[in-house]
Structures are given as C-alpha cells and as structure tokens.
Design a protein around this motif. Structure first.
Motif, PDB file in Angstrom:
ATOM      1  N   MET A  65       0.852  -1.197   0.000  1.00  0.00           N
ATOM      2  CA  MET A  65       0.000   0.000   0.000  1.00  0.00           C
ATOM      3  C   MET A  65       0.886   1.245   0.000  1.00  0.00           C
ATOM      4  N   LYS A  66       0.586   2.142  -0.883  1.00  0.00           N
ATOM      5  CA  LYS A  66       1.344   3.400  -0.927  1.00  0.00           C
ATOM      6  C   LYS A  66       1.032   4.207   0.329  1.00  0.00           C
ATOM      7  N   SER A  67       2.058   4.579   1.058  1.00  0.00           N
ATOM      8  CA  SER A  67       1.824   5.368   2.269  1.00  0.00           C
ATOM      9  C   SER A  67       1.586   6.827   1.900  1.00  0.00           C
ATOM     10  N   PHE A  68       0.568   7.420   2.553  1.00  0.00           N
ATOM     11  CA  PHE A  68       0.278   8.837   2.323  1.00  0.00           C
ATOM     12  C   PHE A  68       0.991   9.735   3.325  1.00  0.00           C
ATOM     13  N   LEU A  69       1.881   9.127   4.108  1.00  0.00           N
ATOM     14  CA  LEU A  69       2.544   9.912   5.152  1.00  0.00           C
ATOM     15  C   LEU A  69       3.877  10.482   4.658  1.00  0.00           C
ATOM     16  N   LEU A  70       4.094  11.720   5.002  1.00  0.00           N
ATOM     17  CA  LEU A  70       5.394  12.328   4.726  1.00  0.00           C
ATOM     18  C   LEU A  70       6.325  12.002   5.892  1.00  0.00           C
ATOM     19  N   PRO A  71       7.635  12.120   5.690  1.00  0.00           N
ATOM     20  CA  PRO A  71       8.552  11.880   6.825  1.00  0.00           C
ATOM     21  C   PRO A  71       8.234  12.841   7.968  1.00  0.00           C
ATOM     22  N   GLU A  72       8.518  12.393   9.208  1.00  0.00           N
ATOM     23  CA  GLU A  72       8.248  13.264  10.360  1.00  0.00           C
ATOM     24  C   GLU A  72       9.298  14.366  10.500  1.00  0.00           C
ATOM     25  N   PHE A  73      10.507  14.064  10.026  1.00  0.00           N
ATOM     26  CA  PHE A  73      11.586  15.042  10.181  1.00  0.00           C
ATOM     27  C   PHE A  73      12.286  15.310   8.859  1.00  0.00           C
ATOM     28  N   LEU A  74      12.861  16.495   8.780  1.00  0.00           N
ATOM     29  CA  LEU A  74      13.682  16.860   7.626  1.00  0.00           C
ATOM     30  C   LEU A  74      15.145  16.809   8.052  1.00  0.00           C
ATOM     31  N   VAL A  75      15.976  16.253   7.190  1.00  0.00           N
ATOM     32  CA  VAL A  75      17.413  16.259   7.437  1.00  0.00           C
ATOM     33  C   VAL A  75      18.005  17.312   6.511  1.00  0.00           C
ATOM     34  N   GLU A  76      18.562  18.359   7.096  1.00  0.00           N
ATOM     35  CA  GLU A  76      19.164  19.399   6.270  1.00  0.00           C
ATOM     36  C   GLU A  76      20.676  19.351   6.442  1.00  0.00           C
ATOM     37  N   ARG A  77      21.340  19.058   5.330  1.00  0.00           N
ATOM     38  CA  ARG A  77      22.796  18.922   5.374  1.00  0.00           C
ATOM     39  C   ARG A  77      23.405  20.117   4.640  1.00  0.00           C
ATOM     40  N   ASP A  78      24.214  20.882   5.342  1.00  0.00           N
ATOM     41  CA  ASP A  78      24.877  22.022   4.717  1.00  0.00           C
ATOM     42  C   ASP A  78      26.109  21.495   3.977  1.00  0.00           C
ATOM     43  N   GLU A  79      25.969  21.403   2.656  1.00  0.00           N
ATOM     44  CA  GLU A  79      27.053  20.805   1.869  1.00  0.00           C
ATOM     45  C   GLU A  79      28.348  21.607   1.974  1.00  0.00           C
ATOM     46  N   ASN A  80      28.222  22.912   2.301  1.00  0.00           N
ATOM     47  CA  ASN A  80      29.447  23.719   2.460  1.00  0.00           C
ATOM     48  C   ASN A  80      30.229  23.337   3.702  1.00  0.00           C
ATOM     49  N   ARG A  81      29.541  22.733   4.653  1.00  0.00           N
ATOM     50  CA  ARG A  81      30.204  22.355   5.898  1.00  0.00           C
ATOM     51  C   ARG A  81      30.476  20.858   5.985  1.00  0.00           C
ATOM     52  N   CYS A  82      29.694  20.049   5.253  1.00  0.00           N
ATOM     53  CA  CYS A  82      29.843  18.589   5.360  1.00  0.00           C
ATOM     54  C   CYS A  82      31.218  18.166   4.832  1.00  0.00           C
ATOM     55  N   ILE A  83      31.968  17.438   5.672  1.00  0.00           N
ATOM     56  CA  ILE A  83      33.325  17.021   5.287  1.00  0.00           C
ATOM     57  C   ILE A  83      33.353  15.540   4.897  1.00  0.00           C
ATOM     58  N   GLN A  84      32.180  14.949   4.716  1.00  0.00           N
ATOM     59  CA  GLN A  84      32.060  13.541   4.290  1.00  0.00           C
ATOM     60  C   GLN A  84      32.775  12.594   5.266  1.00  0.00           C
ATOM     61  N   CYS A  85      32.737  12.936   6.538  1.00  0.00           N
ATOM     62  CA  CYS A  85      33.478  12.128   7.518  1.00  0.00           C
ATOM     63  C   CYS A  85      32.705  10.872   7.912  1.00  0.00           C
ATOM     64  N   LYS A  86      31.411  10.852   7.625  1.00  0.00           N
ATOM     65  CA  LYS A  86      30.543   9.684   7.862  1.00  0.00           C
ATOM     66  C   LYS A  86      30.215   9.427   9.337  1.00  0.00           C
ATOM     67  N   VAL A  87      30.482  10.387  10.199  1.00  0.00           N
ATOM     68  CA  VAL A  87      30.119  10.206  11.605  1.00  0.00           C
ATOM     69  C   VAL A  87      28.609  10.010  11.733  1.00  0.00           C
ATOM     70  N   CYS A  88      27.847  10.767  10.945  1.00  0.00           N
ATOM     71  CA  CYS A  88      26.380  10.639  11.000  1.00  0.00           C
ATOM     72  C   CYS A  88      25.949   9.216  10.649  1.00  0.00           C
ATOM     73  N   ILE A  89      26.666   8.618   9.694  1.00  0.00           N
ATOM     74  CA  ILE A  89      26.319   7.244   9.293  1.00  0.00           C
ATOM     75  C   ILE A  89      26.580   6.293  10.458  1.00  0.00           C
ATOM     76  N   THR A  90      27.734   6.467  11.109  1.00  0.00           N
ATOM     77  CA  THR A  90      28.077   5.551  12.210  1.00  0.00           C
ATOM     78  C   THR A  90      27.112   5.714  13.377  1.00  0.00           C
ATOM     79  N   GLN A  91      26.577   6.918  13.573  1.00  0.00           N
ATOM     80  CA  GLN A  91      25.800   7.177  14.783  1.00  0.00           C
ATOM     81  C   GLN A  91      24.310   6.887  14.661  1.00  0.00           C
ATOM     82  N   CYS A  92      23.790   6.749  13.444  1.00  0.00           N
ATOM     83  CA  CYS A  92      22.347   6.528  13.317  1.00  0.00           C
ATOM     84  C   CYS A  92      22.006   5.047  13.260  1.00  0.00           C
ATOM     85  N   GLY A  93      21.378   4.550  14.308  1.00  0.00           N
ATOM     86  CA  GLY A  93      20.954   3.157  14.361  1.00  0.00           C
ATOM     87  C   GLY A  93      19.772   2.881  13.443  1.00  0.00           C
TER      88      GLY A  93
END
Lengths: 146, 499
Positions: free
Chosen positions: B1-29
């Motif tokens: 069934m196609k869900s009519f729900l939008l995500p509850e949160f927005l993830v805004e990544r400032d590409e000018n600051r992101c250093i591609q270190c992947k800490v966010c990847i390691t920390q999100c379960g």
C-alpha cells in the motif's frame, strides 16, 4: 612515558579519533578547511578497527623494541631515547614500506600522495593527543605506560 | 500500500560544511544516513529519521539540522497534523499506535501555576552556603508516638531507608534499558546516597554490590524475583500501576531478551516478557495486604514495602487502603510519567496530574490520621528542583525522577524507546548501541544532576527561612496558585496568589 590506551568496551566507532587526528596534522587545523580545501589531504595516523559491536582505535604502540625502526633502511624511523616516542621523519623516508612490513601491530599507513609512511607521533606538541582529547566517550586514555 | 505519510523530520545537510566524515552514518541506528559511492557523498533517507538529534550533536562541523517536517496541510484546530498522522497510520496498518516516553500533550502542568514563598523582614531567610541545611529524608512508616525513657528511644521503629536528598531514580528495568544505563543509575545512586529502582527487570548478578541502593520491584510479571533479590535491597516495591499507562501491562519483546536479560529476568532467552495488566493475585486491598506481608515475612520485616499506583480518579481512597494494608510507602505516578512503550491513546488520555494526586492523597491520609504510617513518593513529570520542592510542600516525602535522569544520560525524548533502537545507548540491548553509554561518564552526569538540584533546593528552602526539608513537608502555606480555578485551588489545598 605516556601512552594511548584504547578501551574497546566504550568505543562507539564514531571515527572522531581519525577525524581529529587528520585535523591536528593539517595545515589549517580547521575541520572544514582540512577536508574541503587541503590537497593532499592529511591522513589520520590512527585507524578505527571495527567488526560488529567490537571496535577500538589502533595506533602506534611506541614499542620498547621497535621493529619498524630496526627495519628502516634510511633511519627515517627511530626511537627518541629521551622521550621513548617512535618518531618518523618524512624527509628521510623513501616510501619503501619496510616499516609497514615489520610492524606487528599494523599501525603504520602509507601516504600515497607523498609516498611516505605516516604514523602516530603522540602529538608531542600537545598536552594530550588530539584523538584522546576529542574522543566523545572516554574510549581513549592517555596514561603513564605500564 | 502506498503510504500517504510524509517523513516526520527533515534532514538538512549544509554541503558547504559537510566534510564527508561519515560520523552521521556511524551514529544513526535507524540507518538514515548512507554514503552513495556513485555520487561520492553522504546522503540520507528522511523517512527513517526519528529526530533524536544524535547525528546533529556528533557532526564535527555542525553541518546537520534535523527539524520537524513542515507538512503544510491546511491548518485545522480540530483535525490537527497529529490527528491526521495517526489516522493515516492506522488506516495503513490497522494497529494500536505505540509510543515511548511521557505524554507530550499540553495537559495542565500545575507546577507552573504554583509559586513559592520567601522570607521578608518578619522572618529571616537562611544562606545555605553559610548555615547548615538538612535535606536528609527517611522513608518508611513512622510510629504514632515515640516513647523515650532515660534519654533512650523505647519505641521500636519500623524499617527506614535513608536518602541524602529527597530524590530517587524511577523504575527503569534492565531489559528495557541497557546494562550500562542500569549500572550508571546504580553507581550514581550510591555516590549521592539515594536509591535507584530495578523496575521489574531484576538486578543482574554483576550489579549485586549495588543492592543496598536498590528498590527492588515486584511487578505483575514477577521477573527476577527470588529471595536473594528481595534481601539484597534497600526497599521492596509492589508495582500495581504506572503513570504513563494506568491499567496496562508491559511487553518486553523477545529480541531484547538477551542472554544476560534472560538470566536476570529468569525467563528463556529470546522469549517475550509479558507483564499482565493486573497482578493476578491482587484483586482487592485484602489481597494486596497478603502480598505486602508475604514480602515482609520473607525479609524478616527488615525492609520497607512500597506500593506504586498510577494516579487515577480515586487515588486518595486507594492510598488509604494501601496504607491500611500495611505498606510503608505509597508511590503515586502521575499522568505525565514516562514509559518504554505504551499505547499512545492510553499514555495521552488516562490518569490525573501528579500535583493533584499528591495533594488529594496527603489530605486524605491526614484526615484519617494515618499520614505518619506511610511515606509518599511522587513521580511522573518532575522536571526541575522547583517541581521537587513544590511536590514536597504539597505533601510528598520524596520524588522519583525518571525522564529527567534519562535526559541527564543523553535521552532526547524522541519517543522511540519501543523500537529497541536507541541511538543514545539507553533503551536498547544492541551491544553496539549500548556501549555508547560509558558508565563512568553517565554516572558523573547523573551525580551532577542530583547535586545541582540539591543545591537549588537548599537555596529555595533558605529563601523560605526553612533549614530542613522535613519542615517543608506538607507545608502548603509556602505555596500560592496563579491562574487556577477555585476547584483546582481546593484540591491542591493552597491559596491563590495575593490571598
């Protein structure tokens, strides 16, 4: 001498140690500039080892009997008699990687861009090494060597 | 069934600051962030984000902002975004909506409508930095009178437990929370001289040394209860109800029943730990009395026995029954109390605010002349030291803090405790996530919290010209209400401000 001791039971595999090591060994010492502007990029001298829930960061143990220094054919790798720190002098390194072969811990990396070995220098210019100071979970300790 | 729900949160990544270190990847379960090899950069799947802020806190360059999705539905006072979300989710799943943490609904917080008194001119205030200030509290039944002969106390006192400050850590069971979280609570309780509560998950063998600082719970599932458990404790608590889910039992999913949880709870590994809604041997006050005395008998009358109930409409009458049944301590858990998992509809709609329950119970026990026979612990939504002092002035002997302690440990109230994934290492049995709590650090954070609150309580007591928390207990003249209706002032037993 003081040494870095990893505590795997509280290591959260975040890689802060690697990131802050690279920043400390950068020209700018600024996180954004280090990774977005500097070329070649400074390499971390510490490696996060991870398998499942087990993780810890691996760095040079500054051995009492450093095989890497004995193996080095140019004298670039040597143990400082006074401080006990195993020091690597990139100016004398020819990138033969003999030290990497000799190291039983796997603590030395290659910097391909400069064709020299890189390893932990214990941040001797700082009171506490950057990896230890920035570890968010107390997983790296800087203690008198036992 | 196609869900009519939008995500509850927005993830805004400032590409000018992101250093591609992947800490966010390691920390999100929840695996919100990932590295796209083709694009050569970190990307994210917003629909997985629960808004716990772990990645944003750990991002070394502050490149991440996690904020609620705007969901620009036409504003409607009746059919709010939350109603729309829940309706749609239920239409798509047919299930009961589960949730963790205490209710987030704007039920009236009476603490914010009660103000404290201070001494001016006619009585001196006290500077706690210069003069002694007593926060020590003893929980347990107190005799009707004391007999003293030749300067010696003749009356035999019922068992008492000593608290250095009138704060205890609420029931948080091992199995729901990680081993590291329970160890931190136990160590912090020992360090500041208070108690922690095992919840209904038992006490692991390796934490046995903290038994002296443990309130051991005997709940409807009876998990982990044996004679050793009861004897190795400061106090025993019979759990009848919980503020977040009055009338509802518990369900620890089998995935969380690891080897050590299974040994501690005394159930097979990987099986669901189900706590029935009622205790099936307690259908009356007489039955309750039987269990109270069974536990007292088992421990040679050396431990106070507490009975914990959710604050509900007739709490005052129930509380007198509990005291008359022989309990040494009555625990009231209010509407805003937390949980690891509860049906959302229950959490948000059942029970009464703790402020009203404390006042109603204290008043009733005094009227019946039995207030001395039991201590009263208030729980459920105690957010700061002012709440503690107001609870005591309303009639509580001490308070339980659960959510506040969790926040001290790192909890950001994302309310996803029931998923078994906790990025802060608190409400999980995943070894990789649980080791995010370093008990050395977490203990310090908890100790700091209790010390900070204790210092603030001393300041407020000093301002009132009171040098002992005992003198504030039930002293409702130190309180005044603001913006409350007559019936609310009457139930609280306080005057309006200016009266």
């Amino acid at each position: 001498m003081k040494m870095i001791y990893p505590r795997e039971e509280v290591c959260i595999a975040c890689r802060y140690c690697e990131i802050y090591c690279a920043i400390e060994h950068s020209r700018s010492k600024d996180p954004v500039k280090t990774f977005k502007m500097e070329s070649p990029q400074p390499l971390p001298r510490i490696t996060l080892m991870e398998e499942g829930a087990l993780s810890f960061s691996l760095q040079c143990r500054h051995c009492k009997e450093p095989d890497c220094a004995y193996a080095c054919i140019t004298g670039a790798m040597y143990k400082d008699k006074e401080s006990g720190v195993v020091i690597h002098d990139p100016n004398r390194c020819i990138g033969c990687w003999t030290c990497i072969l000799a190291c039983t811990k796997g603590s030395i990396r290659r910097d391909e861009s400069k064709r020299v070995a890189v390893k932990c220098d214990l941040c001797t210019h700082l009171e506490v090494p950057a990896c230890v100071a920035n570890c968010p979970n107390g997983a790296l300790l800087y203690l008198e060597a036992v | 069934m196609k869900s009519f729900l939008l995500p509850e949160f927005l993830v805004e990544r400032d590409e000018n600051r992101c250093i591609q270190c992947k800490v966010c990847i390691t920390q999100c379960g929840f695996e919100t962030h990932y590295f796209d090899e083709e694009l050569g950069r970190v990307m994210h799947k917003e629909e997985r984000c629960v808004g716990c802020q772990r990645c944003a806190v750990f991002c070394p360059t502050n490149a991440l902002i996690i904020r609620p999705h705007p969901w620009n539905l036409r504003p409607h006072a009746n059919w709010t975004k939350e109603r729309y979300y829940d309706l749609t989710k239920q239409a798509e799943t047919g299930g009961v909506i589960l949730v963790g943490s205490g209710t987030d609904k704007p039920h009236r917080i009476y603490w914010d409508h009660i103000v404290l008194n201070a001494s001016q001119v006619t009585n001196p205030s006290i500077d706690p930095l210069r003069e002694p200030m007593e926060l020590r509290t003893y929980l347990g039944s107190k005799p009707d009178a004391l007999e003293i002969k030749d300067g010696e106390l003749e009356t035999e006192l019922p068992p008492q437990v000593k608290l250095e400050t009138p704060i205890l850590f609420s029931a948080l069971s091992f199995g729901a929370i990680s081993y590291q979280a329970q160890e931190s609570l136990a160590r912090a309780a020992k360090e500041v001289g208070i108690l922690f509560n095992t919840g209904e998950g038992g006490l692991p063998q390796s934490l046995k040394e903290y038994g002296k600082y443990a309130i051991v719970q005997c709940a409807s599932g009876r998990f982990g209860v044996d004679l050793d458990y009861l004897e190795n404790s400061a106090m025993i608590e019979i759990k009848i109800g919980q503020g977040a889910k009055p009338g509802i039992g518990g369900h620890l999913p089998g995935e969380k029943v690891s080897e050590i949880v299974s040994r501690t709870r005394m159930i097979p590994k990987g099986t669901d730990a189900i706590s029935p809604a009622p205790q099936h041997d307690i259908y009356s006050i007489e039955d309750l009395s039987t269990l109270i005395y069974a536990l007292k008998e088992a421990t040679n009358y050396k431990k106070p026995v507490a009975v914990k109930i959710a604050a509900v409409h007739n709490s005052a009458a129930i509380a007198t029954g509990i005291v008359r049944a022989g309990a040494d301590v009555v625990v009231l858990d209010g509407l805003r109390g937390g949980t690891g998992a509860a049906p959302k509809i229950i959490r948000d709609n059942v029970g009464i605010p703790i402020e009203l329950a404390i006042a109603a119970v204290d008043t009733r026990l005094r009227e019946e002349g039995i207030r001395n026979r039991a201590s009263v612990i208030a729980a459920g939504g105690i957010r700061c030291s002012a709440d503690v002092i107001k609870a005591i002035a309303l009639g509580a002997d001490a308070v339980y803090i659960g959510t506040a302690a969790l926040v001290a440990m790192g909890c950001t109230l994302c309310q996803k405790c029931y998923t078994g994934i906790c990025n802060w290492g608190i409400c999980t049995q995943d070894p990789k996530l649980a080791k995010r709590l370093n008990p050395d650090i977490t203990t310090e954070r908890l100790v700091n919290l209790v010390k900070a609150w204790s210092n603030e309580i001393k300041e407020m007591l000093g301002g009132m010209g009171i040098n002992s928390v005992e003198s504030l207990r039930g002293n409702r003249l130190q309180l005044r209400g603001i913006g409350l209706a007559d019936w609310e002032l009457k139930v609280l037993g306080i005057k309006g401000a200016g009266e």
